[in-house]
Scaffold this motif. Structure first.
Motif, PDB file in Angstrom:
ATOM      1  N   HIS A 126      -7.519  -4.168  -7.121  1.00 58.50           N
ATOM      2  CA  HIS A 126      -6.249  -3.492  -7.374  1.00 58.50           C
ATOM      3  C   HIS A 126      -5.291  -3.803  -6.222  1.00 58.50           C
ATOM      4  O   HIS A 126      -5.678  -3.758  -5.060  1.00 58.50           O
ATOM      5  N   TRP A 127      -4.044  -4.110  -6.563  1.00 57.08           N
ATOM      6  CA  TRP A 127      -3.021  -4.408  -5.566  1.00 57.08           C
ATOM      7  C   TRP A 127      -2.409  -3.081  -5.148  1.00 57.08           C
ATOM      8  O   TRP A 127      -1.690  -2.454  -5.912  1.00 57.08           O
ATOM      9  N   GLN A 128      -2.670  -2.667  -3.925  1.00 57.11           N
ATOM     10  CA  GLN A 128      -2.275  -1.331  -3.490  1.00 57.11           C
ATOM     11  C   GLN A 128      -1.317  -1.310  -2.307  1.00 57.11           C
ATOM     12  O   GLN A 128      -1.091  -0.250  -1.728  1.00 57.11           O
ATOM     13  N   HIS A 129      -0.765  -2.479  -1.937  1.00 52.69           N
ATOM     14  CA  HIS A 129       0.094  -2.530  -0.752  1.00 52.69           C
ATOM     15  C   HIS A 129       1.372  -3.321  -0.972  1.00 52.69           C
ATOM     16  O   HIS A 129       1.397  -4.250  -1.779  1.00 52.69           O
ATOM     17  N   LEU A 130       2.385  -2.942  -0.240  1.00 46.75           N
ATOM     18  CA  LEU A 130       3.537  -3.804  -0.019  1.00 46.75           C
ATOM     19  C   LEU A 130       3.154  -4.653   1.190  1.00 46.75           C
ATOM     20  O   LEU A 130       2.630  -4.139   2.175  1.00 46.75           O
ATOM     21  N   TRP A 131       3.402  -5.952   1.103  1.00 50.15           N
ATOM     22  CA  TRP A 131       3.101  -6.843   2.225  1.00 50.15           C
ATOM     23  C   TRP A 131       4.373  -7.493   2.730  1.00 50.15           C
ATOM     24  O   TRP A 131       5.189  -7.978   1.937  1.00 50.15           O
ATOM     25  N   TRP A 132       4.497  -7.513   4.034  1.00 49.67           N
ATOM     26  CA  TRP A 132       5.558  -8.295   4.673  1.00 49.67           C
ATOM     27  C   TRP A 132       4.866  -9.380   5.485  1.00 49.67           C
ATOM     28  O   TRP A 132       4.057  -9.093   6.366  1.00 49.67           O
ATOM     29  N   LEU A 133       5.157 -10.616   5.145  1.00 51.18           N
ATOM     30  CA  LEU A 133       4.571 -11.765   5.829  1.00 51.18           C
ATOM     31  C   LEU A 133       5.430 -12.070   7.051  1.00 51.18           C
ATOM     32  O   LEU A 133       6.453 -12.733   6.945  1.00 51.18           O
ATOM     33  N   GLU A 134       5.014 -11.563   8.196  1.00 44.88           N
ATOM     34  CA  GLU A 134       5.794 -11.787   9.413  1.00 44.88           C
ATOM     35  C   GLU A 134       5.821 -13.270   9.763  1.00 44.88           C
ATOM     36  O   GLU A 134       6.867 -13.821  10.082  1.00 44.88           O
ATOM     37  N   ARG A 135       4.663 -13.896   9.693  1.00 40.64           N
ATOM     38  CA  ARG A 135       4.598 -15.344   9.923  1.00 40.64           C
ATOM     39  C   ARG A 135       3.389 -15.898   9.192  1.00 40.64           C
ATOM     40  O   ARG A 135       2.375 -15.228   9.019  1.00 40.64           O
ATOM     41  N   GLY A 136       3.535 -17.134   8.740  1.00 37.08           N
ATOM     42  CA  GLY A 136       2.440 -17.789   8.044  1.00 37.08           C
ATOM     43  C   GLY A 136       2.861 -18.257   6.664  1.00 37.08           C
ATOM     44  O   GLY A 136       4.049 -18.343   6.345  1.00 37.08           O
TER      45      GLY A 136
END
Length: 194
Positions: A46-56
């Protein structure tokens, strides 16, 4: 600003001052360091997060019945992704999200974030723009697969995503274009000669 506040620092220029509850949630975001090839999300989870890709760099891909990967999208530094539809939030996903290179991702539990921004108009506007962009991208890709040659799709990729060309391995770009890496190499050689 302390490392735990980096998500807040990223969101404020785009959204303006956040509601107190949302700012507090941002400060609770957890950093996750991913090695190249490490999964952030697996099919069946289950996708349960907001993600911010700081780098990569991340790739979103599906596995077919034979276990062959098909790339759907790529995300580079600064990208923010979240389970934008009801189905993505409520049902197990059918795709994988994996690091293409060492990456640092900030994870924010979606349930708390969505409650904190439920009546925050700038976030609602961002969600609307994101949904519209996803729909437009899907329609454009569908048209490209139906009406354009592989060479035309590659030329469009050069214009629309020049940053991908420098960061995404050719075999993954080929998959995104719907061709083999051998076919992509031939296209590139032919274009370079011309």
């Amino acid at each position: 600003m302390p490392p735990s506040h980096r998500l807040l620092e990223h969101l404020t220029p785009a959204l303006g001052p956040l509601p107190a509850a949302a700012a507090e949630r941002c400060q609770q975001a957890q950093a996750k360091h991913l090695a190249k090839g490490e999964a952030l999300l697996r099919a069946g989870e289950h996708w349960q997060h907001l993600w911010w890709l700081e780098r990569g760099a991340l790739r979103l891909y599906y596995l077919d019945r034979d276990g062959q990967a098909s790339n759907k999208n790529f995300y580079l530094d600064g990208a923010m992704v979240w389970p934008i539809t009801h189905a993505l939030r409520e049902q197990p996903v059918h795709f994988w999200v994996e690091a293409l290179e060492p990456s640092r991702v900030w994870a924010l539990p979606w349930s708390g974030w969505s409650a904190a921004v439920a009546n925050f108009a700038p976030w609602q506007a961002l969600e609307h723009r994101t949904l519209a962009a996803l729909l437009q991208d899907k329609m454009s890709r569908e048209q490209a697969f139906l009406q354009h040659t592989a060479t035309e799709r590659y030329l469009a990729l050069q214009v629309e995503h020049p940053d991908w060309l420098a960061r995404i391995p050719l075999r993954h770009l080929a998959s995104w274009l719907g061709i083999t890496d051998v076919a992509l190499s031939r296209i590139r050689r032919r274009l370079n000669r011309g």
